[in-house]
Design a protein around this motif. Sequence first.
Motif, short mmCIF file in Angstrom:
data_model
loop_
_atom_site.label_atom_id
_atom_site.label_comp_id
_atom_site.label_asym_id
_atom_site.label_seq_id
_atom_site.Cartn_x
_atom_site.Cartn_y
_atom_site.Cartn_z
N PRO A 1 0.82 -1.20 0.00
CA PRO A 1 0.00 0.00 0.00
C PRO A 1 0.85 1.25 0.00
O PRO A 1 1.83 1.35 0.73
N GLY B 1 -0.47 7.39 2.42
CA GLY B 1 -1.49 8.39 2.13
C GLY B 1 -0.90 9.78 2.11
O GLY B 1 0.28 10.00 2.37
N ILE C 1 -10.86 3.93 -10.30
CA ILE C 1 -10.34 4.27 -8.98
C ILE C 1 -8.89 4.74 -9.09
O ILE C 1 -8.47 5.69 -8.43
N THR C 2 -8.12 4.09 -9.94
CA THR C 2 -6.71 4.46 -10.11
C THR C 2 -6.58 5.86 -10.68
O THR C 2 -5.71 6.64 -10.26
N ASP D 1 -7.97 8.66 -7.99
CA ASP D 1 -7.24 8.78 -6.72
C ASP D 1 -5.74 8.58 -6.98
O ASP D 1 -5.29 7.45 -7.17
N THR E 1 -3.31 8.52 -5.06
CA THR E 1 -2.59 7.71 -4.06
C THR E 1 -2.65 6.23 -4.36
O THR E 1 -1.91 5.45 -3.77
N VAL E 2 -3.53 5.82 -5.26
CA VAL E 2 -3.65 4.41 -5.64
C VAL E 2 -2.59 4.08 -6.68
O VAL E 2 -2.59 4.63 -7.77
N ASP F 1 -3.48 -1.20 -2.98
CA ASP F 1 -3.94 0.13 -2.55
C ASP F 1 -5.45 0.26 -2.64
O ASP F 1 -6.08 0.93 -1.81
N ILE F 2 -6.05 -0.38 -3.65
CA ILE F 2 -7.50 -0.33 -3.79
C ILE F 2 -8.16 -1.10 -2.64
O ILE F 2 -9.16 -0.66 -2.07
N LYS G 1 -7.93 1.08 0.40
CA LYS G 1 -8.89 2.17 0.33
C LYS G 1 -10.31 1.69 0.64
O LYS G 1 -11.09 2.39 1.31
N LEU H 1 -17.11 1.34 -1.71
CA LEU H 1 -16.75 2.73 -2.02
C LEU H 1 -17.90 3.51 -2.65
O LEU H 1 -18.01 4.73 -2.43
#
Length: 464
Positions: A12, A15, A113-114, A117, A119-120, A125-126, A129, A435
Amino acid sequence: MNETGFLSPGFPSPGFPSPAPLRSAASEHTPLLHRPSRGTLRRRVSTVTVQPTRPPGRSTFRQTLFNACALLLGIGMLSEPLAFSYAGWIGGTALMVFYGYLTCYTAKFLARITITDPTVRSYADIGLKAFGARSASIVSVIFCLEIFTLSVILETLYADSLHAVLPALSSNTYKLISFVFLIPGVFLPLSALSYTSLTGILSTICLVLVIFIDGLSKTEAPGSLIDPAKTSLLPDSWKELGMAFGLFMAGFGAHAAMPSIVEDMAEPDRFEEAMNYSFGFATLFYSLIGMAGYLMFGNDVSEEVSQNLLGVPGYSKGLNQLVLWMLVLSSLTKFPLALRPLNVTLEIIMGLDTLRDPHSIEHAKSDHGYEASTKTFSTRFGKRILFIAERSFFVFFAVIVSIFLPDFGAMMAILGAFTTFLLCIIGPLAAKMSLEGFNMRDSLFLVIAVPMAVWGTTVAFMPM
């Protein structure tokens, strides 16, 4: 699958917390009339808050398509004719189209999502999240199981292909001989292993061409596309249908790499178009291979369709032997590359990853002098022994498992019904609902996918 379709689970990414406004001691004594209002503080904080941004990607739309297709098209195609023989024409066609659509749907979610965001950076990481920190360990375990299962399948494919060409020795004997090639291979640098991906692509193309050349060159069954073998419209048993679940799904297991592919897109707004083309092509490609092999050999098709090529009179023996030799070479060269993510993950956990960074040792020597460098050398020597033992052990373990579980079709079914269902269908759908909230379509897909995964995994461990 880096090639293998083969990627490490990743870890991960940290953040990016928004900085909280600092409060000085002088502000405690500032008269109330001179203190800024809360709205002013919010505006000031919003002006200095640095939002993470994703650097622009470098892959063009065509390069993205090539990378996605290269990951999707792998050894899963060898068992597609067997999957059709288990499911029949109606069941096989329905499952192929459904899995192609469903995996494309979940891949689009991962891509979205990538993109939204920054940060992903990875599949893990997903999960972080959507489900929190505990999910990272679960995802890593599933990845490791998938990677190890794939390495066992590659070992089985190598031995079966070599035994078909040179039947003087048994498949198990060839598996034991493979130690000579596999153990040195797992210590090669990744830069050297990356070139071996070409052998996999070439063997895939050659196998497809040879299947159609063989099928069209014969005018009578068996092994002819002009005079098809006996086939079925529906599955003969629910057990065979369960096996088909895993065999069909195994070909679509590339979701672990989707965040990396999307992250490197120069035109991320075209990611849905890229997913449509790549998964559409993979679905069409697998359908053609599965249908052609099923027409040619019917219910007598082997677990690996390549095994049927040498057993049918009338084919070009030299051409078919060439394809099998390419599968042997491809399996041997892809094995270390497929196993590498598992090795790297365990080495990080065991603290052995510093062995891949020689600068860390030189830095320790320069900073701490002779005594510290001597201690560092002793520690490094112990880690080196552990490093060699860890990589050698998993080669040994994969070969032993392949000997005791030599069924290529069953291993592909386990790979598809368990890990691929979890990583490509169940996991993304659960994350999407976590999500984005409850959705009737996602709930329906989840209700369908979970029983398929459970049933497919269960029957894969049963004798046929």
